[in-house]
Scaffold this active site. Sequence first.
Site, PDB file in Angstrom:
ATOM      1  CD  GLU A 121      -2.786  -1.303   2.422  1.00 14.46           C
ATOM      2  OE1 GLU A 121      -2.508  -0.774   3.380  1.00 14.46           O
ATOM      3  OE2 GLU A 121      -4.075  -1.851   2.246  1.00 14.46           O
ATOM      4  CD  GLU A 152       5.015 -21.695  10.705  1.00 14.30           C
ATOM      5  OE1 GLU A 152       5.064 -21.782  12.073  1.00 14.30           O
ATOM      6  OE2 GLU A 152       3.796 -20.786  10.239  1.00 14.30           O
TER       7      GLU A 152
END
Length: 334
Positions: A121, A152
């Site tokens: 953004e 992960e």
Amino acid sequence: MPDDKSNAHAEGRAAMKLDVTTSTMKPARKPSLPVAAKAPLDARLTEQRNPRSSRIDQMSTLEIVDLVNAEDRGVAAAVGAERLQVARAIDLVVEGLQQGGRLIYVGAGTSGRLGVLDASEMPPTYRVEPEVVQGVIAGGFDALLRAQEGAEDHPEDGAAAMDEREVGRHDFVLGIAASGTTPFVHGALKRARERGARTGFLLCTPPPEDLLRTHDVVIAPLVGPEVVTGSTRMKAGTATKMVLNTISTAAMVKTGKVYGNLMVDLQVTCEKLQDRGERILMDTLGIAREEAHKLLDAAGGHVKTAIAMQRLGVDAQEADRRLDEAGGEIGKLL
């Protein structure tokens, strides 16, 4: 310096205690267990059971809504208790950006997605190049659309991601892991530090001493056990989003991307931003919509350039040159 970080963290905790006594909204806290209750099998706060939601499967729809809302009310207070650490992170980010460095978020699952979201953004909102603020997620692009939980578990992959991006001494790398234990994140941060970068850690469980000693800043909003045990996309995710919003927004403000409270560094790429850009010019310059439209067009769709053109009586090229001399800070230029 370890002592400073520990002291700052202690001050943040003290602030939290003060807030609890003066506010009518009580922040989330570790529940008091009944005397007969067993100790939790996992010491991490994010993995403990919430007694207030222990019968959620028997609640009505409205009761569930009310419960989730009640739990969410404490998130902002928990984030506020970490104000000193958040401010420290912002200063580190700004220092790095002013020297040509980058802000890099690293996470897995929800934490990774929130980092990528915040980074993505920045270009349309503040007209920064995409590489200036980056989000790294375990499992890569596919993990944004579909869970890649096993990704992960590999610290070496996190380290490789830092090598691929050639992380260096002007970069600030923020690891995000609600539980504080994600191997991918720890591997990335270890390698980032070896390459000379500043590092921070954002988690939602009390940080161990070695974490405080290792990193330049540790941010730990303690939102308490989740409504659904271990579902850290909920309160922990909300706290993470709030912290990242604050860090990136404040960093953009302090690097001249905002004039007053207006996003004057936006780049017009769609009708919505065209309208917003014109309204900013109308508001700051006191001109009509038609004139704002022409001025924005002459400035190549760059609001900050348009303001400088009008205020200084120069063309776009000269306006950009003077903005560069002022470090991009229109407030300083005008």
